[in-house]
Write an enzyme that holds these catalytic residues in place. Structure first.
Site, PDB file in Angstrom:
ATOM      1  N   GLU A  23      21.690  33.685  48.371  1.00  0.00           N
ATOM      2  CA  GLU A  23      22.395  34.286  47.237  1.00  0.00           C
ATOM      3  C   GLU A  23      22.407  33.326  46.041  1.00  0.00           C
ATOM      4  O   GLU A  23      22.224  33.742  44.895  1.00  0.00           O
ATOM      5  CB  GLU A  23      23.832  34.631  47.613  1.00  0.00           C
ATOM      6  CG  GLU A  23      23.956  35.705  48.654  1.00  0.00           C
ATOM      7  CD  GLU A  23      25.396  35.921  49.059  1.00  0.00           C
ATOM      8  OE1 GLU A  23      25.888  37.031  48.836  1.00  0.00           O
ATOM      9  OE2 GLU A  23      26.020  34.981  49.610  1.00  0.00           O
ATOM     10  N   LYS A 101      29.376  44.376  44.743  1.00  0.00           N
ATOM     11  CA  LYS A 101      28.220  43.591  45.164  1.00  0.00           C
ATOM     12  C   LYS A 101      27.388  44.483  46.082  1.00  0.00           C
ATOM     13  O   LYS A 101      27.658  44.588  47.276  1.00  0.00           O
ATOM     14  CB  LYS A 101      28.719  42.342  45.887  1.00  0.00           C
ATOM     15  CG  LYS A 101      27.676  41.352  46.285  1.00  0.00           C
ATOM     16  CD  LYS A 101      28.375  40.139  46.905  1.00  0.00           C
ATOM     17  CE  LYS A 101      27.399  39.050  47.238  1.00  0.00           C
ATOM     18  NZ  LYS A 101      28.085  37.864  47.781  1.00  0.00           N
TER      19      LYS A 101
END
Length: 121
Positions: A23, A101
């Site tokens: 990420e 997200k």
């Protein structure tokens, strides 16, 4: 006192927030909703943008926070956005920030993970 509500819905930002190395390195898209209760003051009668919360400037502030310093948690990120907005304008009496997200690293099928934070002035 009159209060009105201003909403920015589904603002998209590309950033590198998250706990995992992938990420941090690759980044991903985040979606943000901002709902503000704004004290009207003279804005409704004056029709003057200087007397209200300019939502273009709100977007710019949210973008700066979302794409600035990296955070591990979207909870922290949502809190930083809410605190930034209430500090920026005393006319904002309440703000709710939701961050979604969609590419959360979860071994399962879901549309997104969402966190909501609310602050009051």
């Amino acid at each position: 006192m009159t209060i009105f509500q201003v909403t920015l819905k589904n603002c998209a930002f590309y950033a590198h927030h998250g706990v995992f190395e992938q990420e941090k390195a690759l980044g991903q898209r985040f979606f943000v909703d901002v709902v503000m209760d704004v004290e009207a003051g003279d804005a409704l009668g004056s029709d003057d943008i200087e007397q209200t919360v300019h939502y273009g400037l709100v977007y710019e502030l949210v973008e700066k926070i979302m794409t600035g310093s990296r955070r591990n948690l979207i909870e922290t990120l949502a809190n930083d956005v809410a605190l930034g907005l209430t500090a920026w304008s005393p006319m904002i009496r309440r703000v709710e920030v939701a961050i979604r997200k969609p590419s959360a690293p979860i071994a399962g099928i879901l549309d997104y993970v969402e966190v909501r934070v609310e602050h009051r002035n």
